[in-house]
Design a protein around this motif. Structure first.
Motif, mmCIF file in Angstrom:
data_model
loop_
_atom_site.group_PDB
_atom_site.id
_atom_site.type_symbol
_atom_site.label_atom_id
_atom_site.label_comp_id
_atom_site.label_asym_id
_atom_site.label_seq_id
_atom_site.Cartn_x
_atom_site.Cartn_y
_atom_site.Cartn_z
ATOM 1 N N PRO A 1 1.520 -7.629 -5.617
ATOM 2 C CA PRO A 1 0.687 -6.905 -4.636
ATOM 3 C C PRO A 1 0.722 -5.389 -4.812
ATOM 4 C CG PRO A 1 2.617 -7.879 -3.565
ATOM 5 C CD PRO A 1 2.555 -8.439 -4.938
ATOM 6 N N ILE A 2 1.820 -4.841 -5.342
ATOM 7 C CA ILE A 2 1.874 -3.402 -5.623
ATOM 8 C C ILE A 2 0.892 -3.059 -6.743
ATOM 9 C CG2 ILE A 2 3.308 -1.508 -6.477
ATOM 10 C CD1 ILE A 2 5.701 -2.876 -5.177
ATOM 11 N N LEU A 3 0.861 -3.898 -7.767
ATOM 12 C CA LEU A 3 -0.074 -3.668 -8.877
ATOM 13 C C LEU A 3 -1.515 -3.726 -8.386
ATOM 14 C CD1 LEU A 3 1.661 -5.746 -11.713
ATOM 15 C CD2 LEU A 3 1.668 -3.262 -11.401
ATOM 16 N N LEU B 1 -1.746 6.595 -13.250
ATOM 17 C CA LEU B 1 -1.116 5.546 -12.455
ATOM 18 C C LEU B 1 -1.349 4.187 -13.115
ATOM 19 C CD1 LEU B 1 0.494 5.511 -9.780
ATOM 20 C CD2 LEU B 1 -1.624 4.871 -8.627
ATOM 21 N N LEU B 2 -0.653 3.960 -14.205
ATOM 22 C CA LEU B 2 -0.882 2.767 -15.027
ATOM 23 C C LEU B 2 0.186 1.709 -14.753
ATOM 24 C CD1 LEU B 2 -1.643 4.571 -18.402
ATOM 25 C CD2 LEU B 2 -3.265 3.873 -16.607
ATOM 26 N N ASP B 3 -0.198 0.445 -14.933
ATOM 27 C CA ASP B 3 0.745 -0.648 -14.720
ATOM 28 C C ASP B 3 1.972 -0.502 -15.618
ATOM 29 O OD1 ASP B 3 -1.064 -1.596 -12.929
ATOM 30 O OD2 ASP B 3 -1.615 -3.406 -14.055
ATOM 31 N N GLN C 1 0.836 -1.203 0.000
ATOM 32 C CA GLN C 1 0.000 0.000 0.000
ATOM 33 C C GLN C 1 0.870 1.253 0.000
ATOM 34 O OE1 GLN C 1 -2.352 -0.758 3.519
ATOM 35 N NE2 GLN C 1 -4.131 -1.450 2.339
ATOM 36 N N TYR C 2 1.884 1.248 0.845
ATOM 37 C CA TYR C 2 2.747 2.427 0.934
ATOM 38 C C TYR C 2 3.656 2.563 -0.286
ATOM 39 C CZ TYR C 2 1.280 3.868 5.557
ATOM 40 O OH TYR C 2 0.536 4.342 6.613
ATOM 41 N N LEU C 3 4.077 1.454 -0.853
ATOM 42 C CA LEU C 3 4.889 1.546 -2.067
ATOM 43 C C LEU C 3 4.055 2.057 -3.235
ATOM 44 C CD1 LEU C 3 7.139 -1.628 -1.833
ATOM 45 C CD2 LEU C 3 7.880 0.757 -1.821
ATOM 46 N N ALA C 4 2.798 1.636 -3.324
ATOM 47 C CA ALA C 4 1.922 2.152 -4.377
ATOM 48 C C ALA C 4 1.737 3.657 -4.226
ATOM 49 C CB ALA C 4 0.566 1.441 -4.330
#
Length: 328
Positions: free
Chosen positions: A269-271, A288-290, A235-238
């Motif tokens: 999990p970041i995706l 904010l795209l993959d 969550q925090y990395l995203a």
């Protein structure tokens, strides 16, 4: 036959020093990884020299063939002077490491902060397959920081501290950080922080869980505590990725560092968290795209190749100066 021009790239860490030796065509001729000895500046200099000589031996080359040296070093680095400050893991407070290495090998030497050096390497590597001009290289390892390449040029900021997002405050009354604050991003998403969060609930597994990769493996196997830790970290990395994209409008966020070596277990999990952010905001859905993410292959060391690029840069600058003097 004229001896080949050689360029040295060094990635100096708190525990190991890695070196690459290449020719003018970037052909790899020699490499080495040796323990970093840094009890004193003289011992560090000896360790650097030993690593370079090991690579020279592999290449059957001599120090006289070296044209220039580039180095990525942790801590606050002044590229103009080659002085390293506050490199805690190297026991350097204020030390002219660039001048010391240059004097030892009698060639120009260029230093840069290790994450920014890796950003240069990541940018040049990515440019081989994609026409990018603006990236953020996000390093997630013992610490966390970003290196920025904007419009094809490394961006350092006014105090040379651009991209130090690891010390952004994200949790009020959070864990203490080595910078003196509490609740910095680094206290949640760095490798040691991931292990600490898991062991806080499962202290009996201390002998089995020593690295962040162990936590990711357990999460992949269905361990509920590990899954919760990974979700919290992701969550925090995203959000950090969102900060970089929104702040600098970069084309790519390149992910590297020791924690990323978990590969798909780290990235997936970041995706998922990025998808959640897109559902909450039309702006995030647009930006904010993959495909904005690029995970560095574990076989490629951006820090080393960035250091090689630094070596070539300082060599070309020296040649340009000499040419101008001769022409005047």
């Amino acid at each position: 036959m004229q001896a080949a021009q050689l360029f040295v790239g060094l990635d100096i860490g708190g525990t190991k020093t890695a070196v690459l030796l290449v020719d003018s065509n970037n052909t790899l001729l020699g490499k080495a990884t040796l323990p970093t000895r840094a009890a004193t500046p003289d011992e560090l200099l000896a360790a650097i020299a030993r690593a370079i000589h090991t690579a020279l031996t592999e290449a059957n080359a001599t120090p006289q063939q070296i044209e220039s040296i580039g180095m990525g070093v942790p801590g606050q680095v002044d590229p103009a002077t080659g002085i390293v400050q506050m490199a805690v893991n190297l026991n350097l407070q204020t030390y002219p490491l660039g001048a010391a290495v240059s004097a030892h090998f009698k060639v120009p030497t260029f230093l840069e902060n290790d994450v920014r050096t890796a950003a240069i390497g990541a940018f040049n590597h990515l440019c081989q397959t994609e026409p990018v001009q603006t990236i953020a290289y996000l390093s997630i390892g013992t610490g966390i920081a970003a290196g920025l390449v904007l419009n094809g040029r490394l961006y350092r900021g006014h105090n040379g501290m651009a991209g130090e997002i690891g010390h952004m405050l994200v949790e009020t009354d959070g864990e203490p950080c080595k910078c003196g604050m509490h609740g910095c991003l680094e206290t949640i998403v760095s490798g040691p922080a991931i292990v600490r969060q898991f062991l806080a609930i499962n202290p009996q597994t201390k002998s089995q869980v020593r690295h962040a990769g162990d936590v990711y493996c357990l999460a992949d196997e269905g361990h509920p505590v590990a899954q919760n830790v990974v979700k919290h970290v992701s969550q925090y990395l995203a959000r950090a990725i969102q900060w970089l994209i929104m702040s600098y409008d970069v084309e790519k966020v390149v992910l590297g560092g020791g924690v990323t070596r978990s590969g798909h277990r780290f990235l997936a999990p970041i995706l998922r968290e990025m998808a959640t952010l897109r559902q909450q905001s039309s702006l995030a859905a647009e930006l904010l795209l993959d495909e904005n993410l690029h995970l560095i292959s574990p076989d490629f060391n951006p820090g080393l190749w960035g250091a090689v690029q630094l070596a070539k840069q300082i060599f070309l600058e020296e040649v340009a100066v000499a040419t101008a003097i001769n022409a005047s």
